[in-house]
Design an enzyme around this catalytic site. Structure first.
Site, PDB file in Angstrom:
ATOM      1  N   ALA A   1       0.857  -1.193   0.000  1.00  0.00           N
ATOM      2  CA  ALA A   1       0.000   0.000   0.000  1.00  0.00           C
ATOM      3  C   ALA A   1       0.888   1.236   0.000  1.00  0.00           C
ATOM      4  CB  ALA A   1      -0.889   0.027   1.231  1.00  0.00           C
ATOM      5  N   HIS A   2       0.655   2.127  -0.932  1.00  0.00           N
ATOM      6  CA  HIS A   2       1.422   3.377  -0.906  1.00  0.00           C
ATOM      7  C   HIS A   2       0.697   4.545  -1.546  1.00  0.00           C
ATOM      8  CE1 HIS A   2       2.536   3.301  -5.175  1.00  0.00           C
ATOM      9  NE2 HIS A   2       2.598   2.001  -5.031  1.00  0.00           N
ATOM     10  N   ARG A   3      -0.559   4.337  -1.983  1.00  0.00           N
ATOM     11  CA  ARG A   3      -1.297   5.448  -2.594  1.00  0.00           C
ATOM     12  C   ARG A   3      -1.438   6.573  -1.587  1.00  0.00           C
ATOM     13  NH1 ARG A   3      -1.614   2.762  -6.867  1.00  0.00           N
ATOM     14  NH2 ARG A   3      -0.179   4.364  -7.497  1.00  0.00           N
TER      15      ARG A   3
ATOM     16  N   ASP B   1      -3.208  -1.548  -2.873  1.00  0.00           N
ATOM     17  CA  ASP B   1      -3.813  -0.392  -3.542  1.00  0.00           C
ATOM     18  C   ASP B   1      -3.051  -0.084  -4.838  1.00  0.00           C
ATOM     19  OD1 ASP B   1      -1.471   0.834  -2.693  1.00  0.00           O
ATOM     20  OD2 ASP B   1      -2.455   2.201  -1.290  1.00  0.00           O
TER      21      ASP B   1
END
Ligand code: UDP
Length: 359
Positions: free
Chosen positions: A202-204, A279
């Protein structure tokens, strides 16, 4: 033909692996690395593992806000485009490097080819969505991964030529996944058994920049009933530290935290997982290709076909919905998996389209 290719981050390196070497057999390529991802874990390892040619130019532009990064890239790219006088500028995906490359080419009067054109989440709060839309509307050649992307572009009346070529990331995934799947040693090294763990990324910005959302993400990961290998993007790690949440994750009994992994190791872990939580755009697609169910930690996706086929569930950061998705996948083991994104020969079609339209 001389093609100036602009890349700058992890998924773009993977996509370029399907095109650059092939392009160089019949044309000249000038490969420009903007520097958006600069460390070994997110950049150099992909060049080594996937045999991507060394960049001809390194712009060294990273960090800062989206606008500042894009502006600095644009200023640095303009003289390179003038000096190299390419016949075409080639960009991939939806990052700041994509937008800067596309604008630098278009404003210098050089035709721009955009690989992975037409993807839409219809969520304009995502910086990636702005980059996609803007890059598409200045491109002369729009190379699409899917029918849905082609339809999106027709609806928007883009000025350039639209071609369905398939997905270049699929070319790379289909080459690497068979060998990666058999590397059970890479799972064992992390104490994992095939089918008995989850892989998460996840890094959005929408998930990690706001502390309340980040906390929901942490709680979701901690609530999973299986071991979770969480490959932590540097941006995510930084936000977790700032929000004082990294320790909570570290204390999670079933959490295995890793830095970003190389493509082969990560693909081995992904192909053998019970499901993926992510994501990331690219990973939703790769999980589909590998036949691994995906729980997408967003409310929308550009890869809508994977949801329609039942292999992907959009849960945003809703813990109960994620648990429910995991259970529902277990009840539907025999879902069909049509070839949605091409046959693994998109790189060849990109090259043919470039030659036909821009030479
Ligand atoms: N990936 C990787 N190592 C990791 C996590 C992801 O090689 O530790 C790969 C993954 O297989 C996919 C790509 O990185 O091909 C996705 O990149 P990212 O999530 O940064 O970008 P996005 O797809 O969201 O644009």
């Amino acid at each position: 033909m001389r093609v100036l290719t602009v890349i700058g981050n992890r998924p773009q390196f993977i996509k370029a692996a399907a095109v650059s070497a092939r392009l160089r057999r019949s044309h000249e390529e000038v490969l420009v690395h903007t520097g958006q991802h600069f460390d070994d874990e997110l950049s150099a390892i992909f060049f080594r593992e996937l045999g991507i040619p060394e960049p001809d130019r390194q712009l060294g532009i990273a960090l800062g806000s989206n606008s500042s990064q894009t502006a600095r890239m644009l200023a640095a790219l303009e003289p390179v485009v003038v000096e190299m006088a390419p016949d075409a500028v080639l960009v991939y995906g939806d990052t700041n490097s994509t937008l800067a490359g596309a604008l630098a080419g278009a404003q210098s009067g050089v035709p721009v080819a955009h690989v992975e054109a037409g993807m839409r989440s219809f969520d304009r709060s995502m910086p990636e969505e702005l980059n996609r839309v803007l890059a598409d509307h200045v491109s002369a050649l729009l190379l699409c991964s899917s029918e849905v992307a082609v339809r999106n572009l027709r609806r928007e009346n883009v000025a350039g030529s639209v071609e369905l070529v398939g997905d270049v990331m699929v070319d790379v995934a289909l080459t690497v996944q068979p060998q990666a799947r058999s590397r059970v040693d890479l799972l064992r090294a992390r104490g994992l058994k095939p089918g008995e763990y989850l892989v998460a990324t996840a890094h959005r910005s929408g998930n990690v920049d706001e502390p309340a959302r980040l906390e929901s993400l942490v709680e979701l990961l901690l609530a999973m009933p299986l071991p979770v290998l969480f490959s932590m993007h540097p941006r995510t790690r930084e936000r977790l530290v700032d929000a004082g949440l990294l320790e909570r994750l570290r204390d999670g009994e079933r959490l295995i935290l890793t830095p970003p992994l190389g493509y082969l190791e990560f693909t081995a872990l992904m192909c053998n997982a019970r499901a993926v939580l992510t994501d990331s755009g690219g990973l939703q697609k790769e999980a589909y290709l590998a036949g691994v169910p995906c729980i997408t930690l967003r409310a929308s996706t550009e890869w809508i076909e994977t949801v329609e086929c039942g292999w992907n569930r959009l849960v945003d950061l809703d813990r109960a919905a994620a648990l429910d998705a995991l259970e529902s996948f277990a009840r539907e083991p025999d879902l069909a998996r049509p070839a949605l994104y091409g046959d693994g020969h998109a790189g060849e079609r990109v090259l043919a389209a470039l030659t036909l339209h821009l030479q």
